[in-house]
Design a protein around this motif. Structure first.
Motif, PDB file in Angstrom:
ATOM      1  N   ALA A 396       0.916  -1.213  -0.082  1.00  0.00           N
ATOM      2  CA  ALA A 396       0.027  -0.118  -0.023  1.00  0.00           C
ATOM      3  C   ALA A 396       1.007   1.314  -0.014  1.00  0.00           C
ATOM      4  O   ALA A 396       0.567   2.180  -0.764  1.00  0.00           O
ATOM      5  CB  ALA A 396      -1.042   0.124   1.421  1.00  0.00           C
ATOM      6  N   HIS A 399       2.575   2.092  -3.490  1.00  0.00           N
ATOM      7  CA  HIS A 399       1.727   2.459  -4.442  1.00  0.00           C
ATOM      8  C   HIS A 399       0.850   3.834  -3.986  1.00  0.00           C
ATOM      9  O   HIS A 399       1.070   4.669  -4.980  1.00  0.00           O
ATOM     10  CB  HIS A 399       0.505   1.402  -4.353  1.00  0.00           C
ATOM     11  N   PHE A 446      -6.302   0.693  -2.234  1.00  0.00           N
ATOM     12  CA  PHE A 446      -4.916   0.529  -1.395  1.00  0.00           C
ATOM     13  C   PHE A 446      -5.104   1.121  -0.073  1.00  0.00           C
ATOM     14  O   PHE A 446      -4.159   0.691   0.809  1.00  0.00           O
ATOM     15  CB  PHE A 446      -3.783   1.334  -2.259  1.00  0.00           C
ATOM     16  N   SER A 477     -10.962  -4.291  -1.730  1.00  0.00           N
ATOM     17  CA  SER A 477      -9.642  -3.894  -2.451  1.00  0.00           C
ATOM     18  C   SER A 477      -9.870  -4.140  -3.737  1.00  0.00           C
ATOM     19  O   SER A 477      -9.673  -3.429  -4.779  1.00  0.00           O
ATOM     20  CB  SER A 477      -8.279  -4.530  -1.853  1.00  0.00           C
TER      21      SER A 477
END
Length: 836
Positions: A396, A399, A446, A477
């Motif tokens: 996470a 990203h 994310f 998600s």
């Protein structure tokens, strides 16, 4: 020499320049070397790879949406997640920023093209063919499956037999050739091909970001190239660089990879930040606040990024003192980032912001990237890192940093600069809902991964049981990821519709202050009909007025002369014009070179080493053949450039782009060699099973012959330069260089064949072989320089006023001698140290 064409009218000047600069139709487009064409090719190809990487991400999320899914098996899943990361990092992010820089920089700097158009074209074809190798392997089911980071020993031939890992090592190295060519191209172009009067302190801020990024690429990419070569040598020939049972160490790969991998995060972020620093002042309707502070912050960020690679390795047994040092450095890098963030916010606060679609993505960037930065500071703290390492919390985090720090700014840049490419105004019917779908879909995708990571979900698992408490979060998600994908699909439709149906305009729809809007839109092949003089900071101009004056030929080089593609070169510090840079015309040579390079890579992939050697020889021959007629075969002296000034063609100037490019290339080569020395010292100090059972027994005779030959090469190169200046015979000195090179090369081959232990037996022997092979390669390249010098001397391209060939050869010989003496010294002295 024909006289310059008098610029009697803008139309006549436009037609004359178009005849010189235009690329032909049809198949002739494959010969294009124009920066606008090559830049667009980079960006479009990167967008295609982004779409492929996005589809792979959808397969990953479909697999993880529910526990115990049989949608993908473990082997296919490993290939998909490896290729997703590889595509996004190597085939999308870096090439996209390269394409943007190629397209925009000459227009922002007031130049007609970059310094080495053929090198840009070669870089593009290498990128395309390298990417095709990787995608082809995925389609064939033999894609790499060890992760985009290729950690050893998982990627060694024991645990990854077949060609899967070889595809990554050779394909990515092929792509990295493109990245290094672009780094050299961009560095030299920014330093030498600016508009007269545009000093470094007046450059557009985007150029500063790209300059720092290019220099980071020059230093940061060689460690990865070295690591890939060493691992491929281990897999193909059994040289144990990473095998602990034979004196290697698998952690050496991690060090080499993250010496590249951590700076790459900032290499990706900085060009996007440069785009932000260009767009925000436009929409705030005032110049950027803290220009000098921002420049200082990006330089500090570049330096810090190279010193904190170990924070990716906190759980590998690093000593506590090193943990504290790298943890502190990882936290400190937030400071220069904050300087830029506050500069952007201050610019908006002190301006009169107007809203448009690019501003939506800018504020999306601020929200997402700040969150990613905060989780980065968390991961910089060692106790938390130990808990969250290799969990979905890290997925996470990066990203949020990479998508927030690169994709959102690039989408803003897309809507900001797309009118420049298409010549059409944006109509925002689909772009606003697309933004909200992307923003919402991204955060749903994310943000939940932070929670699954804190709940203990590890990275790189293809399924889970369902009782861990991750099921609902993973499903949410996955739903968010499909919303995100639909947002990108809407953008693709929006671009297509605007490209076809949006209204046309002339120039500068945003009332911007940077020079790229002074060109027609879409721009002509030559960019500027004449070149401007910039005496103020280049983000506070009036592009529309400047564009009209330049189109009328009122600037520099407002003429068509000898069929030359001309632009101006300036002094690096004063920015006063000191040369006319004559650029090459369209040619198929970059495409042919890239094809032959691709044959060499594929031959190594399929272990057809004889063909690989022949292809490598062909590549070298093509380079020599391509250089045979570059430059000018006669002296021209100073030529008029307008405004009562004159300047010589660049082969007759003191510091031409090729000379500067050699310096940048040697910096990259030095980074490669330093990484190799680092690897040798690391194995010597850390690797198990040292000292080796046997060491080199060469005596002193062969090393002394090698040392003498290495020193003789630069001496003969200086003799050739002195003979040229004194109008004496240069050929005897070239012959002396050839004899010195051949003698040194023969002594090195004998040293490797007779005195060196079998490189397959121990890491020490493998490291010694790598050092000596490095010297042999450089001696071979020096031989190519000598052959090229002899050819060009006969054709009249080398003369007392056109001595750059000999200067380049001397620089290469000097570097080869210095690095060769260090390498041979390590090979000779190391046995005494390890047995002492």
């Amino acid at each position: 020499m024909t006289a310059p064409m008098p610029a009697t009218s803008p139309i006549r000047l436009h037609k004359a320049l178009t005849r010189i600069w235009a690329t032909g139709p049809g198949w002739q487009r494959l010969a294009a070397v124009n920066h606008s064409v090559v830049g667009i090719r980079f960006m479009v190809t990167a967008a295609v790879f982004f779409a492929i990487g996005g589809m792979l991400a959808m397969l990953i999320r479909a697999q993880l949406a529910t526990p115990g899914s049989a949608f993908l098996g473990p082997e296919i899943y490993n290939q998909i997640f490896t290729m997703h990361g590889t595509i996004m990092m190597f085939l999308f992010a870096i090439p996209m920023l390269e394409g943007l820089a190629l397209y925009m920089l000459p227009k922002m700097l007031g130049a007609r093209d970059l310094a080495f158009p053929r090198l840009s074209a070669y870089g593009y074809w290498c990128y395309l063919f390298g990417g095709m190798i990787l995608i082809g392997a995925l389609v064939a089911g033999v894609a790499p499956q060890s992760g985009w980071f290729m950690y050893t020993p998982l990627s060694s031939d024991v645990y990854s037999p077949g060609i899967n890992a070889d595809v990554w090592l050779l394909g990515v190295t092929f792509v990295e050739i493109s990245a290094l060519t672009m780094a050299v191209e961009l560095t030299v172009s920014i330093l030498k091909l600016r508009a007269p009067g545009m000093t470094l302190a007046r450059m557009p801020i985007f150029a500063w970001y790209i300059l720092v990024t290019a220099l980071m690429m020059v230093v940061g990419f060689p460690p990865l190239i070295l690591g890939s070569i060493l691992l491929e040598m281990e897999r193909a020939f059994g040289l144990p660089f990473f095998d602990p049972e034979r004196g290697g160490d698998p952690l050496l790969w991690q060090h080499l990879f993250w010496l590249f991998g951590h700076p790459e995060v900032y290499i990706i972020f900085l060009p996007a930040a440069g785009a932000l620093s260009t767009m925000i002042p436009t929409f705030a309707q005032r110049p950027l606040v803290g220009y000098r502070a921002v420049v200082a912050s990006i330089i500090v960020m570049a330096f810090l990024s190279f010193g904190i690679w170990v924070h990716h390795m906190f759980t590998t047994g690093i000593p506590h003192l090193a943990l504290a040092f790298f943890s502190l450095g990882s936290a400190l890098v937030a400071v220069p980032t904050a300087v830029q963030m506050f500069a952007w916010l201050a610019t908006l606060a002190h301006g009169r912001p107007r809203w448009d679609v690019p501003m939506l993505y800018i504020f999306g960037f601020i929200a997402v990237f700040v969150c990613g930065g905060l989780t980065g500071v968390m991961l910089a703290m060692v106790p938390f890192n130990w808990q969250a390492h290799d969990s979905y919390f890290v997925v996470a985090h990066f990203h949020y940093v990479l998508v927030g720090g690169f994709v959102f700014p690039m989408l803003a840049a897309l809507y900001y600069w797309m009118p420049h490419v298409t010549g059409r105004l944006s109509v925002h019917r689909l772009s606003v809902p697309a933004f909200w779908m992307i923003f919402a879909g991204f955060n749903v995708t994310f943000l939940t991964m932070h929670l699954t990571g804190l709940l203990g979900m590890p990275r790189r698992v293809y399924t889970y049981l369902g009782h861990e408490g991750w099921t609902g979060l993973n499903l949410l998600s996955s739903v968010g990821s499909f919303v995100l994908t639909m947002g990108f699909a809407l953008i693709a439709a929006d671009i297509f519709l605007q490209r076809r149906f949006a209204p046309r305009f002339r120039r500068d729809p945003w009332r911007a202050g940077t020079l790229e809007w002074a060109t027609p839109t879409p721009p002509a092949a030559y960019g500027f009909a004449s070149l401007p003089r910039i005496d103020v900071r280049a983000d506070s101009l009036s592009p529309f007025d400047i564009g009209q004056q330049l189109a009328a030929g009122e600037g520099y080089l407002g003429m068509a002369r000898n069929g030359w593609q001309e632009t101006l070169g300036v002094d690096i510090t004063t920015a006063e014009p000191d040369q006319i840079v004559i650029l090459p015309r369209p040619t198929y040579l970059p495409l042919i070179l890239a094809l032959v390079t691709g044959v060499a890579v594929l031959s190594m992939l399929f272990k057809v080493y004889v063909l690989a050697i022949l292809a490598a020889i062909a590549v070298a021959g093509l380079f020599v053949w391509g250089a045979r007629s570059s430059g000018q075969p006669v002296d021209h002296g100073p030529l008029p450039i307008g405004h009562g000034l004159s300047a010589p063609p660049h082969p007759e100037a003191a510091t031409s782009p090729p000379v500067l490019a050699m310096g940048v290339t040697l910096i990259a080569d030095g980074a490669f060699f330093t990484s190799l020395i680092f690897g040798v010292i690391y194995l010597w100090l850390v690797a198990p099973n040292w000292p080796p059972p046997e060491v080199i027994e060469a005596g002193l005779a062969l090393p002394l012959i090698v040392a003498a030959g290495l020193v003789a090469g630069p001496i003969a190169a200086r003799g050739a330069a002195a003979a040229l200046r004194g109008k004496g015979s240069v050929m005897p000195w070239l012959s002396a260089q050839a004899v010195a090179l051949l003698t040194t090369l023969a002594a090195l081959v004998w040293l490797i064949a007779v005195a060196l232990p079998d490189p397959q037996t121990h890491g020490y022997a493998a490291a010694s072989f790598a050092l000596l092979a490095y010297v042999c390669l450089h001696l071979g390249i020096a031989g190519l320089f000598v052959i090229s010098n002899a050819n060009r001397l006969r054709s009249g391209h080398i003369a007392p006023r056109r001595d750059h060939d000999l200067r380049l050869t001397r620089a290469w010989q000097d570097f080869t001698a210095l690095s060769g003496l260090i390498a041979v010294g390590f090979v000779v002295i190391l046995p005494w140290l390890v047995t002492g």
